[in-house]
Motif scaffolding. Structure first.
Motif, PDB file in Angstrom:
ATOM      1  N   SER A 238       0.848  -1.199   0.000  1.00  0.00           N
ATOM      2  CA  SER A 238       0.000   0.000   0.000  1.00  0.00           C
ATOM      3  C   SER A 238       0.878   1.241   0.000  1.00  0.00           C
ATOM      4  O   SER A 238       2.031   1.205   0.443  1.00  0.00           O
TER       5      SER A 238
ATOM      6  N   SER B   6       0.970   5.647   0.716  1.00  0.00           N
ATOM      7  CA  SER B   6       0.302   6.733   1.437  1.00  0.00           C
ATOM      8  C   SER B   6      -0.536   7.560   0.465  1.00  0.00           C
ATOM      9  O   SER B   6      -0.314   7.550  -0.748  1.00  0.00           O
ATOM     10  N   GLU B   7      -1.510   8.285   1.025  1.00  0.00           N
ATOM     11  CA  GLU B   7      -2.451   9.061   0.214  1.00  0.00           C
ATOM     12  C   GLU B   7      -1.767  10.281  -0.409  1.00  0.00           C
ATOM     13  O   GLU B   7      -0.913  10.917   0.213  1.00  0.00           O
TER      14      GLU B   7
ATOM     15  N   SER C 149      -5.128  16.296  -1.644  1.00  0.00           N
ATOM     16  CA  SER C 149      -6.505  16.369  -2.110  1.00  0.00           C
ATOM     17  C   SER C 149      -6.559  16.560  -3.620  1.00  0.00           C
ATOM     18  O   SER C 149      -5.840  17.383  -4.183  1.00  0.00           O
TER      19      SER C 149
ATOM     20  N   THR D 233      -4.980  10.720  -6.871  1.00  0.00           N
ATOM     21  CA  THR D 233      -5.435   9.337  -6.724  1.00  0.00           C
ATOM     22  C   THR D 233      -4.296   8.495  -6.152  1.00  0.00           C
ATOM     23  O   THR D 233      -3.119   8.713  -6.469  1.00  0.00           O
ATOM     24  N   LYS D 234      -4.645   7.545  -5.316  1.00  0.00           N
ATOM     25  CA  LYS D 234      -3.664   6.730  -4.604  1.00  0.00           C
ATOM     26  C   LYS D 234      -3.046   5.682  -5.525  1.00  0.00           C
ATOM     27  O   LYS D 234      -3.737   5.041  -6.322  1.00  0.00           O
TER      28      LYS D 234
ATOM     29  N   GLU E 222      -1.170   2.095  -6.575  1.00  0.00           N
ATOM     30  CA  GLU E 222      -1.397   0.696  -6.217  1.00  0.00           C
ATOM     31  C   GLU E 222      -0.290  -0.164  -6.816  1.00  0.00           C
ATOM     32  O   GLU E 222       0.322   0.200  -7.828  1.00  0.00           O
TER      33      GLU E 222
ATOM     34  N   GLY F 246      -1.144   6.174  -9.745  1.00  0.00           N
ATOM     35  CA  GLY F 246      -1.773   7.257  -8.998  1.00  0.00           C
ATOM     36  C   GLY F 246      -1.456   8.607  -9.623  1.00  0.00           C
ATOM     37  O   GLY F 246      -0.874   8.692 -10.713  1.00  0.00           O
TER      38      GLY F 246
ATOM     39  N   TYR G 131       0.839  13.381  -6.490  1.00  0.00           N
ATOM     40  CA  TYR G 131       1.815  13.336  -5.396  1.00  0.00           C
ATOM     41  C   TYR G 131       2.798  14.501  -5.512  1.00  0.00           C
ATOM     42  O   TYR G 131       3.393  14.723  -6.566  1.00  0.00           O
TER      43      TYR G 131
ATOM     44  N   PRO H 186       5.436   9.011  -2.105  1.00  0.00           N
ATOM     45  CA  PRO H 186       4.652   8.412  -1.019  1.00  0.00           C
ATOM     46  C   PRO H 186       5.449   7.353  -0.260  1.00  0.00           C
ATOM     47  O   PRO H 186       6.415   6.782  -0.774  1.00  0.00           O
TER      48      PRO H 186
END
Length: 253
Positions: free
Chosen positions: A145, A147-148, A151, A154-155, A157, A180, A183, A187
């Motif tokens: 996983s 980190s987010e 705002s 998108t995260k 994967e 994602g 960023y 992350p």
């Protein structure tokens, strides 16, 4: 009769003179044709996300309502400074003591200012994951996983790959299935499950340039301005990744 006519003529002359004065735009309480101009150096405070007042300075050039300049803020959680662009608009209404039939703007050095600071902050998705420690004891593939992102992003994967041979039981790599987006900082990467522990990895982001901006809306005079600001600013520190807002209080130096 001649005396009465003379008095009447004098009264007419006095009234006519008074009427002309009333229409001339004269004012007992005003200064004729003051200008609202924000050129110069300003200093004061700007509140940040914590509510604390941070020292700020602006240097502005106002060319007939088109404004440019710079801002510097000390200790703000998001913004340290940058270039400003915007407009200044003089208040149109006459004030106390002015002739309402004229548009000479006596007593009016008030107005509003709208200024924007923009960033060219680098953001992007995950382009690679490097294993710095494979850990040990993994009997099945652990879950990966990330980190987010800030705002609006998108995260990322991905799927872990276990080592073989001499590296059996270790995490040998990560295959990115979704890079994602959004960023600002690379992350963090986490591994869970699989029966083992100790795997550590570092992500790399493939950056693109986006433009975030914050707008300052101020009102006041040529000597003092107050107001607020709001916008989106993705800080390099990661402490200001969503909308930021606060208050502004400035005085001309």
């Amino acid at each position: 009769m001649k005396t009465a006519k003379s008095i009447t003529a004098m009264l007419i002359a006095v009234l006519a003179a008074g009427g002309l004065a009333a229409c001339s735009g004269g004012s007992s309480g005003g200064v004729f044709n003051q200008a609202f101009n924000v050129s110069g150096h300003w200093a004061g405070t700007i509140s940040d996300e914590t509510g604390a007042a941070r020292a700020a300075t602006m240097t502005l050039s106002d060319g007939g309502g088109t404004v440019s300049g710079t801002i510097s803020i000390t200790g703000h959680t998001c913004i340290s400074g940058g270039n400003l662009t915007g407009t200044a608009v003089q208040a149109p209404a006459n004030t106390t003591g002015d002739n309402p039939l004229t548009a000479d703007q006596e007593n009016s050095n008030d107005g509003t200012v709208s200024l924007t600071i923009s960033s060219a902050q680098a953001t992007g998705g995950v382009s690679a994951v490097t294993i710095s420690a494979g850990g040990a004891g993994y009997t099945s593939v652990p879950v990966v996983s990330f980190s987010e992102p800030p705002s609006g992003g998108t995260k990322a994967e991905g799927n872990a790959v276990l080592g073989t041979g001499d590296t059996a039981g270790e995490v040998g790599g990560v295959v990115i299935t979704n890079p994602g987006s959004g960023y600002v900082l690379a992350p963090s990467v986490f591994f869970s499950g699989g029966g083992g522990s100790g795997a550590i990895a570092d992500a790399t982001i493939d950056t693109a340039t986006v433009s975030d901006s914050v707008t300052f809306t101020l009102t006041g005079s040529s000597s003092s301005l107050i107001g607020s600001y709001s916008g989106v600013w993705k800080s390099n520190t990661g402490t200001c990744s969503v909308e930021t807002s606060g208050t502004v209080n400035l005085s001309r130096l």
